[in-house]
Design an enzyme around this catalytic site. Structure first.
Site, PDB file in Angstrom:
ATOM      1  N   ARG A  35       0.952  -1.192  -0.163  1.00 44.08           N
ATOM      2  CA  ARG A  35      -0.016   0.010   0.104  1.00 44.08           C
ATOM      3  C   ARG A  35       0.727   1.267  -0.060  1.00 44.08           C
ATOM      4  NH1 ARG A  35      -2.839  -2.907  -2.129  1.00 44.08           N
ATOM      5  NH2 ARG A  35      -4.873  -3.724  -1.225  1.00 44.08           N
ATOM      6  N   CYS A  36       0.370   2.110  -0.552  1.00 42.31           N
ATOM      7  CA  CYS A  36       0.776   3.600  -0.468  1.00 42.31           C
ATOM      8  C   CYS A  36       1.561   3.787   0.835  1.00 42.31           C
ATOM      9  CB  CYS A  36      -0.118   4.763  -0.903  1.00 42.31           C
ATOM     10  SG  CYS A  36       0.467   6.410  -1.229  1.00 42.31           S
ATOM     11  N   PRO A  37       2.889   4.214   0.827  1.00 40.75           N
ATOM     12  CA  PRO A  37       3.672   4.750  -0.602  1.00 40.75           C
ATOM     13  C   PRO A  37       4.591   3.698  -0.848  1.00 40.75           C
ATOM     14  CG  PRO A  37       4.929   5.340   1.614  1.00 40.75           C
ATOM     15  CD  PRO A  37       3.498   4.821   2.041  1.00 40.75           C
ATOM     16  N   ASP A  66      -2.974  -1.637  -5.408  1.00 49.81           N
ATOM     17  CA  ASP A  66      -3.234  -0.576  -4.635  1.00 49.81           C
ATOM     18  C   ASP A  66      -3.884   0.425  -5.511  1.00 49.81           C
ATOM     19  OD1 ASP A  66      -3.267   1.799  -2.904  1.00 49.81           O
ATOM     20  OD2 ASP A  66      -0.995   1.804  -2.797  1.00 49.81           O
ATOM     21  N   ASP A 113      -0.828   7.616  -8.276  1.00 47.87           N
ATOM     22  CA  ASP A 113       0.581   7.955  -8.201  1.00 47.87           C
ATOM     23  C   ASP A 113       1.556   7.494  -9.123  1.00 47.87           C
ATOM     24  OD1 ASP A 113      -0.292   8.511  -5.496  1.00 47.87           O
ATOM     25  OD2 ASP A 113       0.248   6.712  -4.486  1.00 47.87           O
TER      26      ASP A 113
END
Length: 84
Positions: A18-20, A45, A51
């Site tokens: 998951r981000c980042p 994600d 992103d």
């Protein structure tokens, strides 16, 4: 219809992250690639839909293709910009 993702020079499987984390892994992978090489990124994600294109624009790489209609998402990035 040819699969744009099939001929990638390298593959990064970021499923489950998951981000980042996915973008951090992409950045690390791209640093070790030669200009013009391609990277297939596979992710689940939802944040990568924003992103990855943003990363490519900011870092001046080329997003050649993206498939975000269903999971897993796939992106094909080329290191650097196309020659003008």
């Amino acid at each position: 219809m040819p699969d744009a993702f099939a001929a990638a020079d390298q593959t990064l499987d970021a499923r489950g992250l998951r981000c980042p984390e996915p973008v951090m892994m992409v950045r690390k992978a791209v640093r070790h690639m030669a200009d013009g090489q391609t990277l297939l990124i596979i992710s689940d994600d939802p944040a990568t839909t924003r992103d990855i294109p943003g990363f490519c624009q900011f870092m001046e790489h080329t997003l050649l293709a993206q498939a975000t209609e269903q999971l897993p998402y796939r992106y094909l990035l080329r290191k650097g910009r196309a020659a003008a």
